[in-house]
Design a protein around this motif. Structure first.
Motif, short mmCIF file in Angstrom:
data_model
loop_
_atom_site.label_atom_id
_atom_site.label_comp_id
_atom_site.label_asym_id
_atom_site.label_seq_id
_atom_site.Cartn_x
_atom_site.Cartn_y
_atom_site.Cartn_z
N LEU A 44 -21.74 2.76 26.91
CA LEU A 44 -21.98 1.40 27.40
C LEU A 44 -21.38 1.22 28.79
CD1 LEU A 44 -22.96 -1.52 26.39
CD2 LEU A 44 -20.52 -1.96 26.09
N ARG A 46 -20.78 -2.19 31.34
CA ARG A 46 -20.93 -3.65 31.50
C ARG A 46 -20.23 -4.07 32.79
NH1 ARG A 46 -19.10 -7.89 26.85
NH2 ARG A 46 -20.81 -6.83 25.73
N SER A 47 -20.96 -4.76 33.67
CA SER A 47 -20.43 -5.16 34.98
C SER A 47 -20.65 -6.65 35.21
CB SER A 47 -21.11 -4.38 36.11
OG SER A 47 -20.94 -2.99 35.95
N ARG A 74 -15.97 -3.85 36.26
CA ARG A 74 -16.71 -2.97 35.35
C ARG A 74 -15.83 -2.52 34.19
NH1 ARG A 74 -20.90 1.59 37.20
NH2 ARG A 74 -22.12 -0.33 37.24
N ILE A 143 -23.58 -11.05 34.47
CA ILE A 143 -23.11 -9.85 33.79
C ILE A 143 -24.33 -8.97 33.50
CG2 ILE A 143 -22.06 -8.90 31.69
CD1 ILE A 143 -20.31 -11.34 31.50
N GLN A 145 -25.54 -5.30 31.66
CA GLN A 145 -25.11 -4.29 30.68
C GLN A 145 -26.25 -3.32 30.40
OE1 GLN A 145 -22.80 -5.33 26.96
NE2 GLN A 145 -24.68 -4.65 25.97
N SER A 179 -22.27 -10.17 22.92
CA SER A 179 -23.46 -10.03 23.75
C SER A 179 -24.59 -10.96 23.32
CB SER A 179 -23.94 -8.58 23.72
OG SER A 179 -24.20 -8.17 22.38
N PHE A 182 -27.06 -12.43 26.13
CA PHE A 182 -27.79 -11.51 27.01
C PHE A 182 -29.30 -11.65 26.81
CE2 PHE A 182 -23.62 -9.72 27.07
CZ PHE A 182 -23.50 -9.08 28.28
#
Length: 233
Positions: A44, A46-47, A74, A143, A145, A179, A182
């Protein structure tokens, strides 16, 4: 004093199909070492991206400005206690990435726009970011991902990565949260192939690239995430 990682490499991105990606991964697994973090589906990423009040970083990308940058936090798991604070600067095909490892508490303060935390970090990169993010009114924007499957080799600092299952969130900036906010970005079978290297590309990797159906373009997950969300509102 925190240690900074400074990496400069050439970076080329392609959008390919899932079928093409699987065939390419099968080939690369025979000639390149896998990233030690790879699982069955990779790992994974995620930023959380920041941008200025007038979205200068986004606009420069859309306008095709050669010299531009992105600022992001990140992590590789919502349970991470250490976070990478990164500045990625682009000049044509060349990318320079400078990063500091900060704590989760420091990252949460940045997400809350408490940039005084940067003044407390004894490093020139943090001081430069404090000036830029306060004077240009930087704020969290999105965000992003995805799952990454990677191969790497020390020769020419070579990395080949396959990113898929791209999702994003603009309704919550909780980098360490669930999440459920998202939304999907792009088509489900889209895969981003990235090749990063110094000096020259090894011949067997070049041969692979010549053999697959691909589309080379200036492609940014950050821009895709923000562009799609705003064009579908």
């Amino acid at each position: 004093m925190k240690q900074m990682l400074d990496v400069t490499r050439r970076e080329i991105k392609y959008r390919i199909s899932l079928e093409t990606a699987l065939l390419a991964q099968q080939y690369l697994s025979q000639i390149l070492p896998q990233d030690s973090h790879n699982g069955i589906d990779g790992y994974l990423v995620r930023s959380l991206y920041f941008d200025s009040l007038y979205h200068d970083d986004l606009e420069e990308k859309l306008e095709g400005i050669e010299e531009r940058q992105k600022i992001r936090l990140r992590i590789y798991s919502p349970q991470d206690q250490l976070v990478k604070l990164e500045v990625k600067e682009k000049n044509g095909d060349w990318q320079q990435k400078r990063s500091l490892t900060i704590t989760k508490k420091e990252a949460i303060r940045l997400i809350a726009c408490d940039y005084t935390v940067l003044q407390e970090i004894n490093h020139s990169l943090a001081q430069n970011l404090y000036y830029k993010m306060t004077t240009e009114l930087y704020r969290p924007q999105v965000i992003v991902q995805y799952n990454r499957y990677a191969f790497m080799m020390d020769v020419n600092d070579t990395r080949v990565t396959f990113d898929q299952k791209l999702v994003a969130s603009e309704s919550s900036f909780d980098l360490f949260g669930e999440s459920d906010t998202f939304y999907p970005v792009g088509f489900p079978d889209d895969v981003t192939l990235e090749i990063k290297y110094n000096h020259f590309l090894l011949s067997h990797i070049r041969e692979l690239l010549d053999s697959i159906d691909k589309s080379s373009q200036s492609y940014s997950k950050y821009v895709m995430s923000r562009f799609i969300s705003h064009t579908t509102e």
